[in-house]
Structure formats: C-alpha cells, structure tokens
Write a protein that holds these residues in place. Structure first.
Motif, PDB file in Angstrom:
ATOM      1  N   GLY A   1      36.607  39.138  41.303  1.00  0.00           N
ATOM      2  CA  GLY A   1      36.015  38.608  40.092  1.00  0.00           C
ATOM      3  C   GLY A   1      34.738  37.812  40.145  1.00  0.00           C
ATOM      4  O   GLY A   1      33.986  37.795  39.179  1.00  0.00           O
TER       5      GLY A   1
ATOM      6  N   GLU B   1      31.868  36.901  37.835  1.00  0.00           N
ATOM      7  CA  GLU B   1      32.240  37.216  36.452  1.00  0.00           C
ATOM      8  C   GLU B   1      33.468  36.442  36.008  1.00  0.00           C
ATOM      9  O   GLU B   1      33.614  36.127  34.825  1.00  0.00           O
ATOM     10  CB  GLU B   1      32.503  38.729  36.320  1.00  0.00           C
ATOM     11  N   VAL B   2      34.353  36.130  36.941  1.00  0.00           N
ATOM     12  CA  VAL B   2      35.621  35.468  36.612  1.00  0.00           C
ATOM     13  C   VAL B   2      35.858  34.346  37.616  1.00  0.00           C
ATOM     14  O   VAL B   2      35.663  34.522  38.821  1.00  0.00           O
ATOM     15  CB  VAL B   2      36.802  36.460  36.668  1.00  0.00           C
TER      16      VAL B   2
ATOM     17  N   GLU C   1      42.177  32.287  36.469  1.00  0.00           N
ATOM     18  CA  GLU C   1      43.011  33.297  35.814  1.00  0.00           C
ATOM     19  C   GLU C   1      42.425  33.650  34.453  1.00  0.00           C
ATOM     20  O   GLU C   1      42.394  32.823  33.546  1.00  0.00           O
ATOM     21  CB  GLU C   1      44.430  32.762  35.642  1.00  0.00           C
ATOM     22  N   LYS C   2      41.973  34.886  34.298  1.00  0.00           N
ATOM     23  CA  LYS C   2      41.392  35.324  33.031  1.00  0.00           C
ATOM     24  C   LYS C   2      42.103  36.540  32.452  1.00  0.00           C
ATOM     25  O   LYS C   2      41.995  36.822  31.271  1.00  0.00           O
ATOM     26  CB  LYS C   2      39.903  35.660  33.238  1.00  0.00           C
ATOM     27  N   GLY C   3      42.805  37.299  33.287  1.00  0.00           N
ATOM     28  CA  GLY C   3      43.494  38.494  32.814  1.00  0.00           C
ATOM     29  C   GLY C   3      42.551  39.589  32.361  1.00  0.00           C
ATOM     30  O   GLY C   3      42.924  40.417  31.523  1.00  0.00           O
ATOM     31  N   GLU C   4      41.347  39.621  32.915  1.00  0.00           N
ATOM     32  CA  GLU C   4      40.373  40.617  32.497  1.00  0.00           C
ATOM     33  C   GLU C   4      40.548  41.916  33.283  1.00  0.00           C
ATOM     34  O   GLU C   4      40.726  41.891  34.505  1.00  0.00           O
ATOM     35  CB  GLU C   4      38.956  40.074  32.686  1.00  0.00           C
ATOM     36  N   PRO C   5      40.502  43.061  32.594  1.00  0.00           N
ATOM     37  CA  PRO C   5      40.656  44.340  33.271  1.00  0.00           C
ATOM     38  C   PRO C   5      39.603  44.524  34.362  1.00  0.00           C
ATOM     39  O   PRO C   5      38.441  44.122  34.202  1.00  0.00           O
ATOM     40  CB  PRO C   5      40.455  45.362  32.140  1.00  0.00           C
TER      41      PRO C   5
ATOM     42  N   TYR D   1      39.621  43.118  37.322  1.00  0.00           N
ATOM     43  CA  TYR D   1      39.595  42.010  38.261  1.00  0.00           C
ATOM     44  C   TYR D   1      41.016  41.543  38.559  1.00  0.00           C
ATOM     45  O   TYR D   1      41.889  41.582  37.693  1.00  0.00           O
ATOM     46  CB  TYR D   1      38.792  40.839  37.691  1.00  0.00           C
TER      47      TYR D   1
ATOM     48  N   ASP E   1      43.617  38.627  39.267  1.00  0.00           N
ATOM     49  CA  ASP E   1      43.807  37.198  39.083  1.00  0.00           C
ATOM     50  C   ASP E   1      44.399  36.566  40.344  1.00  0.00           C
ATOM     51  O   ASP E   1      45.186  37.194  41.064  1.00  0.00           O
ATOM     52  CB  ASP E   1      44.759  36.927  37.917  1.00  0.00           C
TER      53      ASP E   1
END
Length: 416
Positions: free
Chosen positions: A304, A307-308, A311-315, A317, A319
């Motif tokens: 991530g 970009e991350v 914990e973001k739960g973004e597709p 990447y 967590d």
C-alpha cells in the motif's frame, strides 16, 4: 526534507517520522472474533515452543523440501498461546556496544553483532558476554540511517563459515557475504566482501536493512524507499520492497517475476522479518504520521505505501494484521517465540507481544501486549534464543537515544 526515525514527541511535518504523542489504543483486525473466543483463549494449552526462523538471520534453518515460497495460509496450530504473556529479564549478557544494529546467533550459542556506525562485526560469547572484534567491513559508508545494518548466518555455516551483511556504501545499499576465519587473529577474521546484490537505492533515511534466511533456505531482505515514496510502488525498483534471493543473490523460483528478486512491494521501511511455526513470513514496518504496521507477507502482494497507511480496506492493497500509533512503536526487529511475534520498538521504547492463531483470517489471536516500557530505552533488534528465550538489543547510542551508563547492551529474556 525526507523522514527520519522517530525520536520523540515533536511534530515536524517535513520530517515525517517525528510526531506528537498519541494516546490511542493499539488496533487489530478481527477483534470481534477474539472476544467471542475469549474463553477458548484463556483455557488454551501451553504456548507453542519456539519455531520458525529467528527473524534475524540466526541459527541455520532446517532443509526445506523445495525452494518454493512458504505457504501463506496454513491451518491453525493445535496449541495456541495464552491471550496474556509474560517477560522476565534473565540477565544482561554484555554492555558498552556502539550503535548495535544486526544480530545473528551462531551455532553453539554465541552471537554476532554489527555496529552500524563503526562498520565492525563483533562476536559475543553467549555465556560470559566476552567481546571479540572480528574485523571491519570495507566499503561501508555510515550516515543517517545507513551503515552496517543486518547480519545473517548461512544455513551452510557449519561447512563454509559464511556470514551475510546488508550495508550502505557511497552509492547504494547492497548485500554481501564474508567468510569468518576463526584461525586468524582477532580483528582480521573477516574475508573480503563478496557482493551478491547491489543497486538497492540508498538515502539518508529509510534504508531498510534487515536480512534473514527463511525456512526455504533462501535469503530475504527488507528495504526502504529512501524517502522517495514513489519507489515503493515501482516494481522495477529494489526500494520499498521485501526481496527473496538465493544465497548467491539470484531470483528464486516462485518469486512473482521469474527474473526479479522482488517478493512484495508497497513498503515504506521494512525493519523486521520473522517466520512463525507455520512458516509464514511476518514483517514490521514504519508508518509515517499515523500507523506503524505488522504485516503477514504473501508473494506478489502490494502493501500500500504511499497510497495507504494502516488499515483502509482498499481493493488491491493488503491491510496490516496489527497497527500502532506512531508514538507507541517505531518498530524495528521482530522474532517468533512461544506462539507469538515479539517486536522491538524504537521511539515506543517497549517490546510488543503479538499472539498468533495460525489462521490468516483470525490474526492476531488477542490484543498486542507491551513489556519493558521505558525501562531500557530504544529497542532495535530481537532474536529467538531457544527454549522460550529471546535476545534483545538496545539502541541508545545511535544518535537519537539518551544513552545511560553501559549502553548499548544485549539482554536475555524469558518469555511466554
């Protein structure tokens, strides 16, 4: 100005690793599942004994059936660690170390320790703590967070006496192997470095540096993105990655790309590597202003950064399994013992215990638990010592700590 390792509660936006102190709790994934199974945790059988790699390139690992990547999602272990653990300081093995960084246990119980700023490797008697300097690694250029960093002992050490080192030069970070010849006089026992991997980008900060041999007998290295955040997402760059290579520095069958040593990417500054009893790879990582991370590593996955963070739960990447406020951690080395990951913290000045369930969708087993908070200052490296024991290395002489008489030191801990 690029980021630096966090030292204290000063918020400097341009220096991304210094932050105000936060008082939030450690966050973890699967809390509801943990609470629902609390009674199971409290009645769990005795904690699993040490397993997996030392996480610091320590004692040689047993042969694997093939050189393929370790499995990432095994079945749960039959024996689970308790929800709450304990730490006992057994002894101080040795004192007065200068900027210790890498630590590698030798067969027989002695230790090798690297001085980041002096570029020396020293042998520590595992019983008496007596120090014997083996020599200086030529070509090391200490500056900022660079210098002589991680150490690892070859799985074939009994036959070839090879020691691996990750270090910073004037132009890059690289991995080299050196032969340790005990028959020569002290100070002259290291052979010339044989570089197996060069061209890892260097910076004043975020040089990574941890190396370790895995259960597959392959060499892994954690790198940083040098403060140039875009390098973490550049799959062609060796920066901001976890690398997997043969002992000769070549790509390994099972890597995401057949012609590349890159194993995972999207990392900011990987500082710890360790394998659990299920042969799963774990890595600790510096966050920036909000969350430090413990990640369960799978080949070809993107973790991530930039970009991350957390914990973001973004597709697309992955967590982290657990995160900490930056004032609580600044994680460095990790090791596996008694069913848990143990994580040394720099700015946080504490040792974290993260109990594991053995099932990827149920990690961690219970909330992380802190020990030794503020007792020994900054903590750099932790390594399994066998029998439910750990070696712990302090880091107060690295220019960011407040050294006390006797710093830096190696402690022997008994844990569960």
């Amino acid at each position: 100005m690029p980021a630096v390792e966090r030292t204290g509660p000063v918020h400097t936006p341009a220096a991304h690793e210094e932050h105000t102190v936060h008082h939030g709790c450690t966050r973890l994934r699967g809390v509801a599942a943990v609470l629902a199974s609390a009674s199971l945790l409290l009645s769990a059988a005795c904690a699993a004994d040490d397993g997996g790699s030392t996480g610091t390139g320590g004692s040689p690992t047993p042969p694997a059936s093939s050189a393929s990547a370790p499995a990432a999602s095994p079945s749960p272990s039959a024996d689970l660690p308790p929800a709450k653990g304990s730490v006992e300081v057994v002894s101080t093995l040795t004192k007065d170390l200068d900027s210790p960084w890498g630590l590698a246990p030798l067969p027989g119980g002695d230790l090798l320790v690297a001085s980041r700023d002096e570029a020396t490797i020293t042998r520590i008697d595992g019983t008496s703590g007596r120090k014997t300097e083996l020599g200086t690694v030529p070509g090391v250029s200490p500056a900022g967070e660079g210098g002589l960093l991680g150490l690892a002992v070859a799985p074939t050490y009994g036959a070839d006496h090879l020691v691996y080192a990750y270090f910073t030069t004037e132009s890059d970070n690289r991995v080299a192997r050196l032969q340790y010849d005990e028959s020569k006089p002290a100070g002259q026992q290291l052979g010339a470095p044989d570089t197996i991997l060069r061209g890892i980008p260097k910076g004043t900060v975020h040089n990574g540096g941890r190396i370790a041999f895995g259960p597959d007998r392959m060499l892994y290295a954690g790198t940083g993105e040098t403060g140039d955040t875009g390098l973490a997402q550049d799959e062609k760059s060796l920066a901001g990655k976890i690398l997997r290579m043969t002992p000769d520095g070549e790509p390994v069958h099972g890597n995401p790309s057949a012609d590349s040593v890159v194993y995972s990417w999207g990392h900011r500054n990987v500082q710890g590597l360790a394998w659990d009893a299920e042969k799963r790879l774990w890595a600790s990582e510096f966050g920036q202003d909000t969350w430090d991370e413990l990640n369960l590593i799978e080949p070809g996955k993107n973790y991530g950064w930039p970009e991350v963070e957390g914990e973001k739960g973004e597709p697309g990447y992955v967590d982290p399994v657990a995160v900490w406020k930056t004032s609580e951690a600044s994680p460095s080395g990790i090791a596996y013992a008694k069913g848990s990951i143990w994580m040394a913290s720099l700015r946080g000045e504490r040792l974290w215990r993260i109990p594991l369930s053995g099932s990827a969708d149920k990690e961690p087993l219970a909330a992380p638990q802190a020990f030794l908070e503020g007792t020994y200052g900054r903590l750099r490296t932790v390594a399994a010592a066998g029998g439910g024991r750990l070696w712990l290395v302090t880091s107060n002489t690295d220019g960011r700590g407040t050294p006390k008489p006797g710093d830096d030191r190696i402690l022997l801990l008994k844990v569960r």
